[in-house]
Write a protein that holds these residues in place. Sequence first.
Motif, mmCIF file in Angstrom:
data_model
loop_
_atom_site.group_PDB
_atom_site.id
_atom_site.type_symbol
_atom_site.label_atom_id
_atom_site.label_comp_id
_atom_site.label_asym_id
_atom_site.label_seq_id
_atom_site.Cartn_x
_atom_site.Cartn_y
_atom_site.Cartn_z
ATOM 1 N N GLU A 47 16.547 -39.809 -15.631
ATOM 2 C CA GLU A 47 17.450 -40.923 -15.316
ATOM 3 C C GLU A 47 18.567 -40.428 -14.405
ATOM 4 O O GLU A 47 19.185 -39.391 -14.659
ATOM 5 N N ASP A 48 18.829 -41.164 -13.331
ATOM 6 C CA ASP A 48 19.945 -40.855 -12.445
ATOM 7 C C ASP A 48 21.163 -41.587 -13.010
ATOM 8 O O ASP A 48 21.194 -42.818 -13.016
ATOM 9 N N PRO A 49 22.182 -40.857 -13.480
ATOM 10 C CA PRO A 49 23.319 -41.518 -14.128
ATOM 11 C C PRO A 49 24.150 -42.390 -13.181
ATOM 12 O O PRO A 49 24.775 -43.351 -13.626
ATOM 13 N N TYR A 50 24.162 -42.093 -11.905
ATOM 14 C CA TYR A 50 24.936 -42.873 -10.944
ATOM 15 C C TYR A 50 24.194 -44.135 -10.523
ATOM 16 O O TYR A 50 24.783 -45.186 -10.354
ATOM 17 N N GLY B 215 21.479 -45.436 -12.228
ATOM 18 C CA GLY B 215 21.004 -46.212 -13.367
ATOM 19 C C GLY B 215 19.510 -46.474 -13.296
ATOM 20 O O GLY B 215 18.987 -47.366 -13.958
ATOM 21 N N CYS B 216 18.825 -45.707 -12.499
ATOM 22 C CA CYS B 216 17.379 -45.819 -12.305
ATOM 23 C C CYS B 216 16.789 -44.412 -12.365
ATOM 24 O O CYS B 216 17.510 -43.429 -12.219
ATOM 25 N N PRO B 217 15.486 -44.296 -12.512
ATOM 26 C CA PRO B 217 14.883 -42.966 -12.564
ATOM 27 C C PRO B 217 14.919 -42.232 -11.214
ATOM 28 O O PRO B 217 14.899 -42.845 -10.158
ATOM 29 N N GLU B 218 15.001 -40.914 -11.323
ATOM 30 C CA GLU B 218 14.830 -40.039 -10.167
ATOM 31 C C GLU B 218 13.504 -39.313 -10.380
ATOM 32 O O GLU B 218 13.308 -38.668 -11.400
ATOM 33 N N TYR B 219 12.598 -39.480 -9.426
ATOM 34 C CA TYR B 219 11.265 -38.864 -9.500
ATOM 35 C C TYR B 219 11.283 -37.555 -8.725
ATOM 36 O O TYR B 219 11.672 -37.525 -7.563
ATOM 37 N N HIS B 220 10.849 -36.481 -9.369
ATOM 38 C CA HIS B 220 10.805 -35.163 -8.739
ATOM 39 C C HIS B 220 9.366 -34.864 -8.336
ATOM 40 O O HIS B 220 8.476 -34.825 -9.184
ATOM 41 N N ILE C 35 13.199 -38.550 -5.431
ATOM 42 C CA ILE C 35 13.310 -39.952 -5.001
ATOM 43 C C ILE C 35 14.057 -40.752 -6.066
ATOM 44 O O ILE C 35 13.664 -40.744 -7.231
ATOM 45 N N GLY C 36 15.120 -41.446 -5.653
ATOM 46 C CA GLY C 36 15.815 -42.385 -6.537
ATOM 47 C C GLY C 36 15.193 -43.758 -6.350
ATOM 48 O O GLY C 36 15.359 -44.377 -5.303
ATOM 49 N N LEU C 37 14.444 -44.212 -7.379
ATOM 50 C CA LEU C 37 13.666 -45.448 -7.259
ATOM 51 C C LEU C 37 13.909 -46.323 -8.482
ATOM 52 O O LEU C 37 13.689 -45.887 -9.607
ATOM 53 N N CYS C 38 14.376 -47.530 -8.246
ATOM 54 C CA CYS C 38 14.547 -48.483 -9.341
ATOM 55 C C CYS C 38 13.234 -49.222 -9.544
ATOM 56 O O CYS C 38 12.751 -49.907 -8.635
ATOM 57 N N GLU C 39 12.670 -49.054 -10.721
ATOM 58 C CA GLU C 39 11.354 -49.625 -11.013
ATOM 59 C C GLU C 39 11.383 -51.143 -11.088
ATOM 60 O O GLU C 39 10.433 -51.804 -10.664
ATOM 61 N N ASP C 40 12.498 -51.705 -11.573
ATOM 62 C CA ASP C 40 12.554 -53.161 -11.725
ATOM 63 C C ASP C 40 12.611 -53.886 -10.375
ATOM 64 O O ASP C 40 12.106 -54.992 -10.236
#
Length: 177
Positions: A80-83, A85-90, A96-101
């Motif tokens: 989870e990326d705290p800034y 609020g979405c997952p960060e994929y490594h 990659i900071g990607l919001c799934e919703d």
Amino acid sequence: MMKLLLVMFSVISPFSVQPAAVPAAHDMQWTAMEEKASEVTLAVDRSETFQHFRTLNGVSLDDSMNELFAKKGQPVHKKEDPYLGCPEYHFQDVKIGLCEDTDVIHYVHIDASEDHIKLNGKRIEMNFEAIHQALGKPYYVAEDGEVFLRGDQALKVYMKSGSSQIDGIDLFDETVS
């Protein structure tokens, strides 16, 4: 007679409000001037490749989650990326900071541990000299790095605190928050 002198004085006086006679065009001296074309010198010759930031290490900000996984495979790690609020994929060479919703990629990050980046498919060494050669002068220099803009897309080169060493590089859309 006094009236005539007064009228003449008012006509030739510098305090007169009457306009002075303009010389006829044929009585004036004319000088022909050669027209010079204005000269424009660009500070940096930016390659056609970098008029836009389309991809960083093969990932576009416009990619969907399915397109991302098709390009990069399954992530090595997800947190989870705290800034954001979405997952960060490594992945192997990129985060990659990607919001799934919303299925929106907010940023593409390259760690300084990589020896190069691929911007729009073109390899650039991970050092300021190579980056400046490829992108020109930064749009903005911040305390923590340099920002290069192309339209709404921004590329930020982060510096390690108190040095000129690269800490990482992010591609993001400056209009998405």
